[in-house]
Structures are given as structure tokens and as C-alpha cells.
Design a protein around this motif. Structure first.
Motif, short mmCIF file in Angstrom:
data_model
loop_
_atom_site.label_atom_id
_atom_site.label_comp_id
_atom_site.label_asym_id
_atom_site.label_seq_id
_atom_site.Cartn_x
_atom_site.Cartn_y
_atom_site.Cartn_z
N LEU A 1 0.81 -1.22 0.00
CA LEU A 1 0.00 0.00 0.00
C LEU A 1 0.85 1.27 0.00
O LEU A 1 0.57 2.24 0.73
CB LEU A 1 -0.96 0.00 1.20
CG LEU A 1 -1.89 -1.23 1.29
CD1 LEU A 1 -2.78 -1.13 2.53
CD2 LEU A 1 -2.74 -1.39 0.04
N ASP A 2 1.86 1.29 -0.85
CA ASP A 2 2.73 2.46 -1.00
C ASP A 2 1.98 3.54 -1.78
O ASP A 2 1.63 3.34 -2.95
CB ASP A 2 3.99 2.05 -1.75
CG ASP A 2 4.97 3.19 -1.98
OD1 ASP A 2 4.62 4.35 -1.72
OD2 ASP A 2 6.09 2.91 -2.43
N PRO A 3 1.72 4.70 -1.18
CA PRO A 3 0.93 5.71 -1.88
C PRO A 3 1.61 6.24 -3.13
O PRO A 3 0.96 6.52 -4.14
CB PRO A 3 0.73 6.81 -0.84
CG PRO A 3 1.80 6.60 0.17
CD PRO A 3 2.06 5.13 0.19
N ARG A 4 2.93 6.37 -3.10
CA ARG A 4 3.64 6.89 -4.28
C ARG A 4 3.58 5.90 -5.44
O ARG A 4 3.47 6.32 -6.60
CB ARG A 4 5.07 7.25 -3.91
CG ARG A 4 5.16 8.47 -2.99
CD ARG A 4 6.58 8.82 -2.62
NE ARG A 4 6.61 10.03 -1.81
CZ ARG A 4 6.44 10.04 -0.48
NH1 ARG A 4 6.24 8.90 0.17
NH2 ARG A 4 6.48 11.19 0.19
N LEU A 5 3.66 4.62 -5.15
CA LEU A 5 3.51 3.63 -6.21
C LEU A 5 2.13 3.73 -6.84
O LEU A 5 2.00 3.66 -8.07
CB LEU A 5 3.72 2.22 -5.65
CG LEU A 5 3.40 1.05 -6.60
CD1 LEU A 5 4.23 1.15 -7.87
CD2 LEU A 5 3.60 -0.28 -5.90
N SER B 1 -8.54 8.12 11.01
CA SER B 1 -9.50 7.95 9.92
C SER B 1 -9.24 6.70 9.10
O SER B 1 -10.17 6.12 8.52
CB SER B 1 -9.47 9.18 8.99
OG SER B 1 -9.85 10.35 9.69
N HIS B 2 -7.97 6.28 9.07
CA HIS B 2 -7.60 5.09 8.28
C HIS B 2 -6.60 4.26 9.08
O HIS B 2 -5.38 4.35 8.84
CB HIS B 2 -6.98 5.50 6.93
CG HIS B 2 -7.95 6.09 5.98
ND1 HIS B 2 -8.77 5.32 5.17
CD2 HIS B 2 -8.26 7.39 5.72
CE1 HIS B 2 -9.53 6.12 4.44
NE2 HIS B 2 -9.24 7.37 4.76
N PRO B 3 -7.07 3.44 10.03
CA PRO B 3 -6.16 2.53 10.73
C PRO B 3 -5.38 1.65 9.75
O PRO B 3 -4.23 1.30 9.99
CB PRO B 3 -7.09 1.70 11.61
CG PRO B 3 -8.28 2.58 11.82
CD PRO B 3 -8.45 3.33 10.53
N ARG B 4 -6.02 1.30 8.65
CA ARG B 4 -5.36 0.64 7.52
C ARG B 4 -5.84 1.37 6.26
O ARG B 4 -7.04 1.60 6.09
CB ARG B 4 -5.71 -0.85 7.46
CG ARG B 4 -4.87 -1.62 6.45
CD ARG B 4 -5.15 -3.12 6.53
NE ARG B 4 -4.23 -3.88 5.69
CZ ARG B 4 -4.41 -4.11 4.39
NH1 ARG B 4 -5.50 -3.62 3.78
NH2 ARG B 4 -3.53 -4.80 3.70
N GLU B 5 -4.90 1.68 5.38
CA GLU B 5 -5.18 2.68 4.34
C GLU B 5 -5.70 2.16 3.01
O GLU B 5 -5.75 2.90 2.04
CB GLU B 5 -3.92 3.52 4.08
CG GLU B 5 -2.70 2.73 3.64
CD GLU B 5 -1.79 2.34 4.78
OE1 GLU B 5 -0.57 2.37 4.61
OE2 GLU B 5 -2.30 2.00 5.88
N GLU B 6 -6.13 0.90 2.94
CA GLU B 6 -6.52 0.36 1.64
C GLU B 6 -7.67 1.13 1.00
O GLU B 6 -7.76 1.23 -0.23
CB GLU B 6 -6.86 -1.14 1.75
CG GLU B 6 -8.24 -1.46 2.28
CD GLU B 6 -8.38 -1.27 3.79
OE1 GLU B 6 -9.52 -1.32 4.27
OE2 GLU B 6 -7.35 -1.08 4.47
N ASN C 1 -12.77 3.70 9.23
CA ASN C 1 -12.47 3.18 10.56
C ASN C 1 -13.71 2.43 11.01
O ASN C 1 -14.71 3.05 11.41
CB ASN C 1 -12.11 4.32 11.52
CG ASN C 1 -11.74 3.83 12.91
OD1 ASN C 1 -12.28 2.85 13.40
ND2 ASN C 1 -10.81 4.53 13.55
N MET C 2 -13.68 1.12 10.93
CA MET C 2 -14.88 0.34 11.18
C MET C 2 -15.36 0.45 12.62
O MET C 2 -16.56 0.34 12.89
CB MET C 2 -14.65 -1.13 10.82
CG MET C 2 -14.48 -1.37 9.33
SD MET C 2 -15.86 -0.73 8.34
CE MET C 2 -17.20 -1.76 8.93
N GLY C 3 -14.46 0.68 13.56
CA GLY C 3 -14.89 0.87 14.94
C GLY C 3 -15.80 2.07 15.08
O GLY C 3 -16.82 2.02 15.78
#
Length: 234
Positions: A106-110, A192-197, A137-139
Motif C-alpha cells: 500500500l505504497d501511496p507513491r507507487l 480515519s484510516h487505521p489501515r489505508e486500503e 475506521n470500522m470501529g
């Protein structure tokens, strides 16, 4: 904002991750119900849009020319990151759709570079759709599912939404891509994004936009969180 009907659609979905960029090549993609615990009706939804093997090959060629490793997948069906927004936007399901994965890590620059490689498709009548969510953030969502006026607003989402709107709409080209790449340092970023997918599809679309301006197309509260949608070059 009403967009003109494209010749074809590339759906960059937050619900598909592979070691390298992967595109669907099936001429008639099936359905992938990648969720659980919903009513039976949720597993009977069908979006019978055709695939576009020729466009998929064009995507692979553009990525190869940019030095970005990529692969084809002839079996994967439309996941809900693709069929839900398209069912609402183009319910007739006649526009060909090619689904595209994120890249693990999940590299944003890529992902911005992936979008830049695909930019020529915009001049060929192809809509590049980033299907994710500006807040995920599902929580927080679970706490807000009760609905009604008593849902507590999650303040970090408001801060991040303001930052994201500025980054996406007030900058262009490389400056916008670099701003978005630094999302984790933004106010409310990790809250806002615990995981950024769900944020990465935006990077692809912004990369494809080049020097074209972005605009906020949607902004509202969703289950206690501030969310936005963006459009580029319209």
C-alpha cells in the motif's frame, strides 16, 4: 456532478490486493460477494456488465512501459467495491468494466505512479474510478450504525476530511501526489484510516489526473464520520 457516459471503466477497488498490479481480463466477469452476515438479497445482486479484454491488455502495456510490474486475472469477478457504485451510477450495466487491484504494501507513491501510467486512457474515453472511502475506521462506523440525530460526530474525521479536501483540490500534479502521499501525518490521518486500503484508490485517480484540477463532488456525515468524494478533470 453528472459525468458523461464513458466508453469503458477501470475500477480500482479497495477490496483487491495483489503482490503486483493485477487487472481482470474476463470477457464476462462473474460476481464476488466478498462480505458476510447480510440478508439473502445481498447475495442475489447481479451486475452483468461485460469485461473488456482489449482494454485490460492496454492497461498492462501502459504499466509495462512505465516499468511497473503487472499481471492478468481471467477468473476474478466484480467485488462490491466495483458492483455497488456502478449499479448506482450506471444501472443499465452496458459499459465494459475492467477491475484493477491495489498492490500489497500500500505504497501511496507507487499507486500515484500507477495512475500516471494510465493517464493516456482518459483521452481514449475511459473513466478511471477509484472505489474506496475517504474515511474507513470500522470501529467508528459500528458505533454510528444506530443512526438518528444522536450519533456522536467523530472529530478526527472532520479534521482529516478538511485536510484531504485541500490536498485533493488545491494542488495539482506532482505537488498533489506528494501531499496525498503524506496522508498519515495529516490531522486525524491514522484515526480515519487505521489501515489505508480504502484511501489508495484516490492516489491512483489523482495520479491519472495529472495537472487537471480536482473538485469535491460529495461531502456529508456517514455514521458519525465526515466523508467526501472527489472528481478530477470534469
Amino acid at each position: 456532478m453528472k459525468l458523461p457516459a464513458p466508453k469503458a471503466i477501470i475500477s480500482v477497488t479497495a477490496h483487491w490486493e495483489e503482490p503486483q498490479v493485477t487487472v481482470s481480463t474476463a470477457p464476462k466477469p462473474g460476481m464476488l460477494y466478498d462480505y458476510y452476515g447480510f440478508p439473502d438479497e445481498a447475495y442475489q445482486v447481479v451486475y452483468p456488465a461485460p469485461g473488456d479484454p482489449a482494454l485490460a491488455q492496454r492497461v498492462l502495456q501502459l504499466l509495462a512501459a512505465a516499468g511497473i510490474p503487472a499481471a492478468a486475472d481471467a477468473a476474478r469477478g466484480f467485488d462490491h467495491g466495483t458492483f455497488v457504485p456502478l449499479l448506482l451510477t450506471y444501472p443499465e450495466a452496458k459499459i465494459p468494466v475492467v477491475q484493477m487491484s491495489l498492490v500489497k504494501g500500500l505504497d501511496p507513491r507507487l499507486h500515484s505512479a500507477i495512475g500516471t501510467a494510465l493517464a493516456p486512457l482518459r483521452d481514449e474515453g475511459v473513466l478511471i474510478l477509484g472505489s474506496g472511502l475517504s474515511f474507513h475506521n470500522m470501529g467508528v462506523f459500528m458505533r454510528g450504525m444506530g443512526g438518528g440525530t444522536g450519533v456522536q460526530k467523530f472529530k478526527p474525521s472532520e479534521a482529516f476530511d478538511a485536510w484531504l479536501g485541500e490536498a485533493a483540490t488545491q494542488r495539482r500534479g506532482a505537488a498533489r501526489n506528494e501531499a496525498l502521499a503524506a496522508w498519515a501525518k495529516a490531522p486525524g490521518g491514522r484515526e480515519s484510516h487505521p489501515r489505508e486500503e480504502h484511501l489508495l484508490p484516490l492516489m491512483v485517480v489523482a495520479g491519472a489526473a495529472g495537472e487537471d484540477a480536482g473538485a469535491t463532488d460529495f461531502n456529508d456525515w456517514l455514521m458519525g464520520a465526515r466523508v467526501s468524494g472527489f472528481v478530477f478533470g470534469a
